[in-house]
Design a protein around this motif. Sequence first.
Motif, short mmCIF file in Angstrom:
data_model
loop_
_atom_site.label_atom_id
_atom_site.label_comp_id
_atom_site.label_asym_id
_atom_site.label_seq_id
_atom_site.Cartn_x
_atom_site.Cartn_y
_atom_site.Cartn_z
N LEU A 233 81.89 -53.18 89.57
CA LEU A 233 80.55 -53.12 89.82
C LEU A 233 79.90 -54.17 89.25
O LEU A 233 79.02 -54.75 90.14
CB LEU A 233 80.12 -52.07 89.06
N VAL A 234 80.17 -54.86 88.16
CA VAL A 234 79.68 -56.09 87.61
C VAL A 234 79.92 -57.17 88.74
O VAL A 234 79.08 -58.12 88.86
CB VAL A 234 80.11 -56.44 86.32
N TRP A 235 81.06 -57.42 89.08
CA TRP A 235 81.59 -58.45 89.86
C TRP A 235 80.63 -58.56 91.02
O TRP A 235 80.48 -59.71 91.49
CB TRP A 235 83.05 -58.10 90.35
N SER A 236 80.05 -57.66 91.66
CA SER A 236 79.06 -57.75 92.79
C SER A 236 77.91 -58.69 92.36
O SER A 236 77.26 -59.19 93.52
CB SER A 236 78.51 -56.66 93.41
N VAL A 241 82.71 -62.84 84.79
CA VAL A 241 83.02 -62.09 83.79
C VAL A 241 84.63 -61.79 84.00
O VAL A 241 85.31 -62.01 85.11
CB VAL A 241 82.60 -60.67 83.91
N ARG A 242 85.61 -61.73 82.95
CA ARG A 242 86.78 -61.83 82.97
C ARG A 242 87.14 -60.80 81.88
O ARG A 242 87.00 -60.87 80.52
CB ARG A 242 87.50 -63.20 82.49
N GLU A 271 93.77 -53.02 93.42
CA GLU A 271 93.03 -51.89 94.63
C GLU A 271 91.64 -52.77 94.74
O GLU A 271 91.24 -52.86 95.90
CB GLU A 271 92.97 -50.72 94.33
N PHE A 272 90.97 -53.14 93.59
CA PHE A 272 89.68 -53.77 93.77
C PHE A 272 89.72 -55.31 94.08
O PHE A 272 88.61 -55.86 94.14
CB PHE A 272 89.06 -53.66 92.34
N GLY A 273 90.99 -55.82 94.10
CA GLY A 273 91.26 -57.45 94.28
C GLY A 273 90.89 -57.99 93.13
O GLY A 273 90.30 -59.34 93.54
N LEU A 274 90.95 -57.63 92.15
CA LEU A 274 90.20 -57.98 90.93
C LEU A 274 91.54 -58.61 90.05
O LEU A 274 91.42 -59.30 88.99
CB LEU A 274 89.56 -57.33 89.90
N LEU A 362 76.13 -56.03 81.59
CA LEU A 362 74.95 -57.10 82.08
C LEU A 362 74.00 -57.27 81.26
O LEU A 362 73.56 -58.33 80.79
CB LEU A 362 74.48 -56.45 83.54
N GLN A 363 73.58 -56.19 80.50
CA GLN A 363 72.56 -56.15 79.43
C GLN A 363 73.09 -57.20 78.12
O GLN A 363 72.20 -58.12 77.72
CB GLN A 363 72.46 -54.95 78.89
#
Length: 463
Positions: A233-236, A241-242, A271-274, A362-363
């Motif tokens: 979700l954050v990747w969008s 982020v790692r 699956e998420f391509g991450l 994110l915060q």
Amino acid sequence: MVGRSDISRKTDLEQQGHILIISHDVVGKHMAGPGIRYFHLARVLSREFTVILAVPEDSDISTDFPVLSYAFGSECLAEVIKGARAIIIPAVQVTRFSGLDTTTVPIVIDGYDPFVAETLHLKGDVFGLQQILSKAYLLGDFFICASERQRDWWLGILEAHGRINPFTFGEDPSLRRLVDVVPFGLPECSPQATKSVIRGVWPGVGPRDKILLWGGGLWPWLDPLTAIRAVALVWSQRQDVRLVFPGVRHPNPQMRGIPTWNEAARRLAEEFGLLNRAVFFGEWIPYADWPGVLLESDIALALHFDTLETRLAFRSRILDYIWAGLPMIATRGDATSDLVERYGLGVVVDYQDERGVAEAILQLLETPKSAWAPRFQRAQQDLTWERAAQPLLEFCRNPRRAPDKVALGNRLGSPFYMNEIARLREENASLRSLVAGYERGRFIRLMRWLHRVKRRLMRYSFR
């Protein structure tokens, strides 16, 4: 500074025998929570006592205090058990070493690890484990655990096994002399990095990337999949982020076959391509490099499910994050998430709340680390190993056998203790019955005597 009186006191204590600490986990270059715990407890106790740390033969450690390697099933600890001033041993190990069940040396049972709860997850032999633990409950002269929540659990266990009785209560109505809290702690010195370990070293993790650290293994009671979904979700919004998992393989060879989320986590990241873009997996970071990993990271994650293990757990990695001043995101429900809330060291989220974790990431990434410094300083002052070990230090200064063990001997324990109580009640009932019978007989004799007196008086009255 150590004064002359402190030196003479230590010498006096050393002459009264050594403290034997038995670790069931490897201690050395690569360590999980139990090994870290026994290493630091030995380190703290060795300032005042002669300490021998007994470790499994797969360990590789060099210390300022003696270390004895053992193989399970061997007799190599028999002599050091005999000569000890006190023995500290995890509950699960009490049947591994001969002589423990017959020694008069005071025994401290360490119950910080909720073995039954973990074994249920691992689908192990729970009933066999419970038989071993039942022996530990009767063997201990003093019991330590990692939190007040665990202490309540231990008090219930010991009550069920007959260890809360007039003898232990009479010694100390608070029962702190029977069970007390010795949590994980923090080293007094701040972490120091000697080299880069992940940032700019692992392929795909650049010098400016934001590292999200998963500090421990991927055991069944933990929830790394929610962490991966949150990063997706954050990747969008942020591609810097790692999420790193630097410890997917347990350092203890005896634990490497246990169930984990390793394969499922890799599949989900793929699956998420991450995979190897935003999610990275390693083996197990050497303990000497661990401070560097902590200092390179921006946020730490400690997520788990709503299980019995969570209720009883004390996550040692949370203490590492506090040591390094690393803001964290933790699932509610365990004792260490309570620490996060108490000191205000990050964000506590609900179970399997991937959106809550993503929002917290994110915060926290928008909050400078320096803003957290005063809170972490307060926690660091409160949570040192030296403070954590105080109840154990006090016991080792004045070790003693538990009063109920001395009084009841081989009658100790729930079935034996309850039988003893029943026997005493029967004896008391018999005595009361005897007294009552005697009193009834005396009353009858009195009534007969009165009857005879009455008859005599009546005869005299008719003359």
